[in-house]
Design an enzyme around this catalytic site. Structure first.
Site, PDB file in Angstrom:
ATOM      1  CE  LYS A 149     -17.084  -2.258  19.318  1.00  0.00           C
ATOM      2  NZ  LYS A 149     -16.916  -3.682  19.089  1.00  0.00           N
TER       3      LYS A 149
HETATM    4  C1  LIG Z   1     -17.147  -5.119  19.565  1.00  0.00           C
HETATM    5  C2  LIG Z   1     -16.338  -5.888  20.495  1.00  0.00           C
HETATM    6  C3  LIG Z   1     -15.872  -7.185  20.220  1.00  0.00           C
HETATM    7  C4  LIG Z   1     -16.345  -8.009  19.061  1.00  0.00           C
HETATM    8  O1  LIG Z   1     -16.222  -7.440  17.827  1.00  0.00           O
HETATM    9  P1  LIG Z   1     -17.176  -7.900  16.627  1.00  0.00           P
HETATM   10  O2  LIG Z   1     -16.506  -7.266  15.438  1.00  0.00           O
HETATM   11  O3  LIG Z   1     -18.532  -7.350  16.896  1.00  0.00           O
HETATM   12  O4  LIG Z   1     -17.147  -9.385  16.540  1.00  0.00           O
HETATM   13  C5  LIG Z   1     -15.001  -7.781  21.123  1.00  0.00           C
HETATM   14  N1  LIG Z   1     -14.631  -7.171  22.258  1.00  0.00           N
HETATM   15  C6  LIG Z   1     -15.093  -5.944  22.573  1.00  0.00           C
HETATM   16  C7  LIG Z   1     -14.634  -5.315  23.843  1.00  0.00           C
HETATM   17  C8  LIG Z   1     -15.966  -5.272  21.713  1.00  0.00           C
HETATM   18  O5  LIG Z   1     -16.426  -4.065  22.054  1.00  0.00           O
END
Ligand SMILES: *Cc1c(COP(=O)(O)O)cnc(C)c1O
Length: 385
Positions: free
Chosen positions: A184
């Site tokens: 991210k």
């Molecule tokens: C990455 C992601 C999540 C979850 O995040 P984590 O930190 O991996 O638990 C939730 N929703 C979307 C759309 C994501 O891309």
């Protein structure tokens, strides 16, 4: 062909990030110390929200938001099938029922009209996901929510730094959730954040993050003495460590630079692919700026002599780390086995058949971008008809 594999996403850490973490390791608090508060304050300020709550990961952020929204048995929550499973699983954690509304075929985001059609007397909340980083149509979603008294939880895991009609994503709805997974925008290893402008929701989020326990005297019903604390709800241990928060704070300082580079790469792709007959480039809606977590192309099956899978496999052979975001959530065996066999969202399924995610992360060199462009064009031409 490249001689090294190019992943679709990865973190960017420098020596100052390492030093920020080391400083916490040498301090008194490894968790729930001063750096958590500092990171929360800086993040809230960055997205223009009053409050921010740091949490174990983006999934926990969604779970906490559903708890704070009061989702429970019998409640329906509308979300998109084109998302990571966590956007719907969080509703199930609370005993509620996810309801899938199809996407808009142009933006790939949840279609407000499809939301409207699925609102019933049981609907309690909407979880729009800013897919790839492009903000959903929040004006229409907010209006629906007002009219039907629904809570809005934005899943902004893809949208750190994105803006919608002059407002940053994070300060618009009741709650907004973020993820700091290494692919991210900024990372804490694992980590997440919930932002809100409501003091009441903020209090509930804090409770939920730490066992449902409060030590705030002004919020307690009793007081047995100075040791006393109270468990007032069934929460979890979803705390983020100070070690992670230090990394997050250090990364946040670079968020604008990272985002500018993501946008630059997206522009290079769009410029290169706009006249390419075998694919569709991502459409961008007026009035908002995407966070560009993902750059998604759709292959044009009418112009190709093969399916998406062949294109995908040939790109992998060229050492291009392609991906597909996402398998429609209700298609997973768990959902199929639990009441979702009859669900079909036409646009979502069509998108899934044609979509390919190209590598996009701030540390990509221009040469990496050129490698992707060359390989995509080459593979599409080879399979054209
Ligand atoms: C990455 C992601 C999540 C979850 O995040 P984590 O930190 O991996 O638990 C939730 N929703 C979307 C759309 C994501 O891309």
């Amino acid at each position: 062909m490249r001689d090294t594999f190019l992943p679709y996403g990865r973190q960017w850490l420098d020596e100052d990030d390492v030093q920020a973490v080391v400083k916490v390791l040498q301090s008194d608090y490894l968790t729930t110390g001063p750096v958590i508060a500092e990171f929360e304050k800086a993040f809230a300020q960055y997205v223009g929200a009053k409050y921010a709550v740091a949490i174990a990961n983006g999934t926990a952020a969604l779970h906490a938001a559903c708890f704070a929204a009061g989702i429970g048995e019998g409640d329906e929550v509308i979300t998109t099938p084109i998302t990571f499973a966590a956007s719907a699983n969080c509703v199930l954690y609370c005993g509620g029922t996810p309801v899938f509304a199809d996407i808009d075929a142009r933006t790939y985001n949840i279609d407000p009209e499809e939301i409207r059609k699925r609102i019933t007397g049981k609907t309690k909340a909407i979880i729009p996901v800013h897919f790839t980083g492009q903000p959903c149509e929040m004006d229409k979603i907010t209006e629906l929510a007002r009219k039907h008294n629904l809570i809005v939880i934005e899943d902004a895991a893809h949208a750190v730094g994105a803006d919608y009609k002059g407002r940053m994503v994070g300060g618009i709805s009741d709650m907004t959730t973020f993820s700091f997974h290494p692919v991210k925008h900024i990372t804490t290893g694992e980590g997440g954040m919930i932002t809100t402008n409501s003091e009441e929701l903020y209090r509930r989020l804090l409770l939920f993050r730490s066992h449902g326990i409060t030590r705030d005297k002004s919020l307690m019903q009793g007081n047995h003495g100075p040791w006393y604390y109270e468990q007032q709800a069934l929460g979890y241990n979803y705390r983020m460590t100070d070690i992670q928060a230090a990394l997050g704070l250090s990364q946040l300082k670079k968020a604008d630079r990272f985002l500018a580079r993501r946008r630059e790469i997206a522009e290079m792709y769009t410029r290169a692919f706009t006249d390419c007959p075998g694919l569709i480039v991502p459409y961008q809606q007026d009035g908002c700026h995407s966070g560009w977590h993902l750059y998604m192309i759709q292959v044009r099956l009418d112009r190709l002599s093969c399916d998406r899978r062949k294109i995908y496999e040939e790109l992998l052979q060229e050492n291009i780390g392609v991906n597909v975001h996402y398998i429609p959530v209700y298609k997973h065996p768990y959902y199929q086995d639990n009441g979702y066999q009859a669900v079909t969202c036409r646009n979502s399924e069509q998108f899934y058949e044609r979509a390919i995610t190209l590598p996009l992360f701030p540390k990509m060199a221009n040469q990496d971008v050129q490698d992707v462009i060359r390989s995509v064009k080459h593979v599409l031409e080879r399979n054209g008809k």
